[in-house]
Design a protein around this motif. Structure first.
Motif, PDB file in Angstrom:
ATOM      1  N   THR A 288     -14.084  -1.528 -11.758  1.00  0.00           N
ATOM      2  CA  THR A 288     -13.497  -1.212 -10.441  1.00  0.00           C
ATOM      3  C   THR A 288     -14.275  -0.121  -9.717  1.00  0.00           C
ATOM      4  O   THR A 288     -14.326  -0.113  -8.487  1.00  0.00           O
ATOM      5  CB  THR A 288     -12.020  -0.776 -10.576  1.00  0.00           C
ATOM      6  N   HIS A 289     -14.881   0.804 -10.466  1.00  0.00           N
ATOM      7  CA  HIS A 289     -15.595   1.919  -9.848  1.00  0.00           C
ATOM      8  C   HIS A 289     -17.106   1.826 -10.015  1.00  0.00           C
ATOM      9  O   HIS A 289     -17.819   2.791  -9.730  1.00  0.00           O
ATOM     10  CB  HIS A 289     -15.106   3.244 -10.444  1.00  0.00           C
ATOM     11  N   ASP A 290     -17.596   0.689 -10.477  1.00  0.00           N
ATOM     12  CA  ASP A 290     -19.024   0.538 -10.725  1.00  0.00           C
ATOM     13  C   ASP A 290     -19.818   0.633  -9.421  1.00  0.00           C
ATOM     14  O   ASP A 290     -19.546  -0.106  -8.473  1.00  0.00           O
ATOM     15  CB  ASP A 290     -19.286  -0.815 -11.385  1.00  0.00           C
ATOM     16  N   PRO A 291     -20.812   1.526  -9.341  1.00  0.00           N
ATOM     17  CA  PRO A 291     -21.538   1.712  -8.077  1.00  0.00           C
ATOM     18  C   PRO A 291     -22.273   0.460  -7.608  1.00  0.00           C
ATOM     19  O   PRO A 291     -22.359   0.217  -6.400  1.00  0.00           O
ATOM     20  CB  PRO A 291     -22.519   2.850  -8.381  1.00  0.00           C
ATOM     21  N   GLU A 292     -22.791  -0.332  -8.534  1.00  0.00           N
ATOM     22  CA  GLU A 292     -23.501  -1.547  -8.136  1.00  0.00           C
ATOM     23  C   GLU A 292     -22.532  -2.601  -7.609  1.00  0.00           C
ATOM     24  O   GLU A 292     -22.820  -3.291  -6.621  1.00  0.00           O
ATOM     25  CB  GLU A 292     -24.300  -2.100  -9.318  1.00  0.00           C
ATOM     26  N   VAL A 293     -21.381  -2.720  -8.252  1.00  0.00           N
ATOM     27  CA  VAL A 293     -20.358  -3.674  -7.786  1.00  0.00           C
ATOM     28  C   VAL A 293     -19.883  -3.284  -6.391  1.00  0.00           C
ATOM     29  O   VAL A 293     -19.758  -4.131  -5.498  1.00  0.00           O
ATOM     30  CB  VAL A 293     -19.173  -3.717  -8.772  1.00  0.00           C
ATOM     31  N   LEU A 294     -19.638  -1.991  -6.183  1.00  0.00           N
ATOM     32  CA  LEU A 294     -19.136  -1.532  -4.887  1.00  0.00           C
ATOM     33  C   LEU A 294     -20.182  -1.720  -3.793  1.00  0.00           C
ATOM     34  O   LEU A 294     -19.858  -2.157  -2.679  1.00  0.00           O
ATOM     35  CB  LEU A 294     -18.722  -0.066  -4.985  1.00  0.00           C
ATOM     36  N   ALA A 295     -21.417  -1.393  -4.082  1.00  0.00           N
ATOM     37  CA  ALA A 295     -22.473  -1.537  -3.082  1.00  0.00           C
ATOM     38  C   ALA A 295     -22.686  -2.995  -2.700  1.00  0.00           C
ATOM     39  O   ALA A 295     -23.033  -3.305  -1.547  1.00  0.00           O
ATOM     40  CB  ALA A 295     -23.770  -0.929  -3.601  1.00  0.00           C
ATOM     41  N   ALA A 296     -22.464  -3.900  -3.653  1.00  0.00           N
ATOM     42  CA  ALA A 296     -22.667  -5.326  -3.387  1.00  0.00           C
ATOM     43  C   ALA A 296     -21.516  -5.947  -2.606  1.00  0.00           C
ATOM     44  O   ALA A 296     -21.651  -7.059  -2.074  1.00  0.00           O
ATOM     45  CB  ALA A 296     -22.842  -6.082  -4.712  1.00  0.00           C
ATOM     46  N   LEU A 300     -17.010  -3.065   2.624  1.00  0.00           N
ATOM     47  CA  LEU A 300     -16.060  -2.331   1.796  1.00  0.00           C
ATOM     48  C   LEU A 300     -15.534  -1.132   2.583  1.00  0.00           C
ATOM     49  O   LEU A 300     -16.313  -0.276   3.017  1.00  0.00           O
ATOM     50  CB  LEU A 300     -16.736  -1.850   0.510  1.00  0.00           C
ATOM     51  N   VAL A 301     -14.243  -1.075   2.762  1.00  0.00           N
ATOM     52  CA  VAL A 301     -13.605   0.028   3.470  1.00  0.00           C
ATOM     53  C   VAL A 301     -12.878   0.882   2.436  1.00  0.00           C
ATOM     54  O   VAL A 301     -11.856   0.469   1.876  1.00  0.00           O
ATOM     55  CB  VAL A 301     -12.618  -0.475   4.536  1.00  0.00           C
ATOM     56  N   ALA A 302     -13.426   2.054   2.154  1.00  0.00           N
ATOM     57  CA  ALA A 302     -12.817   2.978   1.201  1.00  0.00           C
ATOM     58  C   ALA A 302     -11.898   3.923   1.964  1.00  0.00           C
ATOM     59  O   ALA A 302     -12.336   4.618   2.886  1.00  0.00           O
ATOM     60  CB  ALA A 302     -13.901   3.761   0.472  1.00  0.00           C
ATOM     61  N   ILE A 303     -10.620   3.942   1.571  1.00  0.00           N
ATOM     62  CA  ILE A 303      -9.628   4.767   2.265  1.00  0.00           C
ATOM     63  C   ILE A 303      -9.049   5.752   1.262  1.00  0.00           C
ATOM     64  O   ILE A 303      -8.290   5.375   0.357  1.00  0.00           O
ATOM     65  CB  ILE A 303      -8.508   3.909   2.867  1.00  0.00           C
ATOM     66  N   GLY A 337     -19.885   4.057  -2.619  1.00  0.00           N
ATOM     67  CA  GLY A 337     -19.989   2.602  -2.619  1.00  0.00           C
ATOM     68  C   GLY A 337     -19.865   2.025  -1.227  1.00  0.00           C
ATOM     69  O   GLY A 337     -20.638   1.142  -0.824  1.00  0.00           O
ATOM     70  N   ALA A 338     -18.890   2.535  -0.453  1.00  0.00           N
ATOM     71  CA  ALA A 338     -18.707   2.048   0.906  1.00  0.00           C
ATOM     72  C   ALA A 338     -19.886   2.419   1.792  1.00  0.00           C
ATOM     73  O   ALA A 338     -20.279   1.662   2.683  1.00  0.00           O
ATOM     74  CB  ALA A 338     -17.406   2.607   1.492  1.00  0.00           C
ATOM     75  N   ALA A 339     -20.478   3.602   1.544  1.00  0.00           N
ATOM     76  CA  ALA A 339     -21.642   4.023   2.326  1.00  0.00           C
ATOM     77  C   ALA A 339     -22.832   3.104   2.081  1.00  0.00           C
ATOM     78  O   ALA A 339     -23.653   2.880   2.987  1.00  0.00           O
ATOM     79  CB  ALA A 339     -22.007   5.471   1.983  1.00  0.00           C
ATOM     80  N   ARG A 340     -22.946   2.543   0.890  1.00  0.00           N
ATOM     81  CA  ARG A 340     -24.044   1.644   0.552  1.00  0.00           C
ATOM     82  C   ARG A 340     -23.717   0.187   0.881  1.00  0.00           C
ATOM     83  O   ARG A 340     -24.613  -0.659   0.912  1.00  0.00           O
ATOM     84  CB  ARG A 340     -24.375   1.762  -0.936  1.00  0.00           C
ATOM     85  N   LEU A 345     -17.258   1.206   5.312  1.00  0.00           N
ATOM     86  CA  LEU A 345     -16.725   2.394   5.984  1.00  0.00           C
ATOM     87  C   LEU A 345     -16.166   3.363   4.941  1.00  0.00           C
ATOM     88  O   LEU A 345     -15.158   3.071   4.291  1.00  0.00           O
ATOM     89  CB  LEU A 345     -15.600   2.012   6.957  1.00  0.00           C
ATOM     90  N   PRO A 346     -16.794   4.528   4.749  1.00  0.00           N
ATOM     91  CA  PRO A 346     -16.259   5.549   3.839  1.00  0.00           C
ATOM     92  C   PRO A 346     -15.294   6.471   4.591  1.00  0.00           C
ATOM     93  O   PRO A 346     -15.716   7.350   5.346  1.00  0.00           O
ATOM     94  CB  PRO A 346     -17.515   6.296   3.381  1.00  0.00           C
TER      95      PRO A 346
END
Length: 417
Positions: A288-296, A300-303, A337-340, A345-346
């Motif tokens: 759930t928090h993996d940087p590669e998963v999030l960047a891909a 992704l809107v992180a709130i 992750g959202a920034a990448r 949107l972070p």
């Protein structure tokens, strides 16, 4: 083969837990209440234990229990606040995503894992029910795994199931799991929610932090289409939008068609909806928090929320008025992750004041949980400050504009850190 018990009356933890053991259990709605209550009852017989606490949704653990137990946690929320005020809670200031690795390496010791499971399916497999997050690592590391199989816990899909062969003791129970009831947002929270909701487009994938604000934001998205969710936790509002056909995950680039989460943090409404529902998938934080998963994950809107933000974008999410009430948590993982993420949107959202004190400050009154280099979009009820690509002076102007009007003059006289 596991020892099988009907109810907690015959459970003798002294036979399984040794003095000095490190004990861990599921957090929030995943807390095995029957087992933790029995641990409290037998704490004097067992002797000194070190207990790792997540975010509690119950009042099982109280300061007076520190007579035979010591407490460590990554967060100061819920009932942990009373423990910290009483001086009996030690804080582990780590990223939430690192907990499985800390457990696996032995840096965070685990001798005994107490888990709450769903009833077994036709193949004898129990699901983790309410949470995977760091529980899988704890189960694998523990010398003893004691399970409460609660027939009111939903059977949830994920990558991990357990059978009787994986467990040392099984206690069968029937009781409502602990619930997290969302608080009613006030006028300021509703205005913040409106600003954030205005940034979210059709097809976006959401990550949601804890608290009333994320739930209020989700509640404003009923007119969107094909939203997705990839989050450390979800609450009732996500179930509402899934049932309404708003959250479909149809446009996700990772985990398409599924709402991926580490924990269920809500009420029986969420639990009923999740029961047997393949559209909800529990995963541990290494996914759930993996940087590669999030960047891909596109769009992704992180709130996430904060206790205070300074004029340069530094964020304190841990300490308020000298008390540890928050956590480092998973915010930095999702913000980065959202920034990448393509189109991501972070976002950090907060009301501009708390009990008349400004939460937009010149200098943080607590630790820097998120550096200004990771600052993205800050939102209060007075507007949106997109700090990406801005200099310190430009950030200062944007942050002053979203501070409460009653505090802007004083803030203008302060120097930017």
């Amino acid at each position: 083969m596991a020892e099988i018990l009907e109810g907690a009356g015959r459970l003798d933890l002294v036979a399984h837990i040794r003095p000095g053991d490190a004990v861990i259990w599921g957090q929030a709605c995943a807390e095995p209440l029957t087992l933790t209550e029995r641990l409290i009852e037998q704490r004097a017989e067992i002797g000194g234990l070190r207990c790792f606490l997540g975010l509690p949704a119950s009042d099982t653990i109280r300061p007076e229990h520190a007579d035979h137990l010591s407490f460590l946690s990554y967060c100061g929320g819920g009932g942990n606040r009373a423990l910290h005020r009483a001086g009996v809670l030690d804080i582990l200031p780590c990223h939430y995503s690192t907990l499985p690795d800390l457990i696996e390496s032995g840096a965070l010791p685990v001798d005994v894992a107490l888990v709450q499971l769903s009833p077994a399916d036709g193949a004898g497999r129990h699901s983790l029910g309410m949470a995977d997050d760091y529980l899988s690592a704890a189960i694998d590391r523990a010398r003893v795994v004691i399970a409460e199989v609660n027939d009111q816990v939903p059977w949830t899909h994920g990558t991990r199931t357990l059978t009787a062969a994986d467990l040392d003791v099984i206690v069968f129970t029937s009781r409502p799991p602990a619930e997290i009831v969302k608080s009613v947002p006030g006028d300021a929270e509703e205005r913040v929610a409106g600003h954030v909701a205005g940034l979210i487009e059709d097809g976006a994938t959401l990550q949601l932090g804890l608290g009333a604000l994320p739930e209020a934001i989700v509640a404003r998205l009923a007119d969107r289409r094909d939203l997705g969710v990839h989050s450390g936790q979800i609450g009732d509002a996500v179930a509402d939008l899934m049932e309404a056909g708003v959250i479909t995950g149809a446009r996700k680039t990772v985990g398409r068609g599924r709402t991926v989460t580490g924990t269920l943090m809500g009420t029986s409404r969420l639990f009923r909806y999740a029961d047997g529902n393949p559209a909800i998938e529990l995963r541990d934080t290494r996914h759930t928090h993996d940087p590669e998963v999030l960047a891909a994950q596109e769009r992704l809107v992180a709130i996430n929320s904060a206790i205070e933000v300074d004029l340069s974008g530094q964020i304190n999410a841990e300490v308020a008025r000298g008390s540890y009430v928050g956590a480092v948590g998973g915010a930095i993982d999702f913000l980065r992750g959202a920034a990448r993420s393509r189109g991501g949107l972070p976002i950090v959202a907060l009301t501009s004041t708390a009990k008349s004190a400004s939460r937009i400050v010149a200098n943080l009154r607590g630790p820097v949980s998120t550096s200004r280099a990771d600052a993205g979009i800050i939102v209060t009820e007075y507007g949106v400050a997109d700090l990406r690509g801005l200099s310190l002076e430009e950030r200062r102007a944007r942050m002053l504009a979203i501070a409460h009007p009653d505090h802007r003059t004083a803030l203008e006289k302060e120097s930017c850190p």
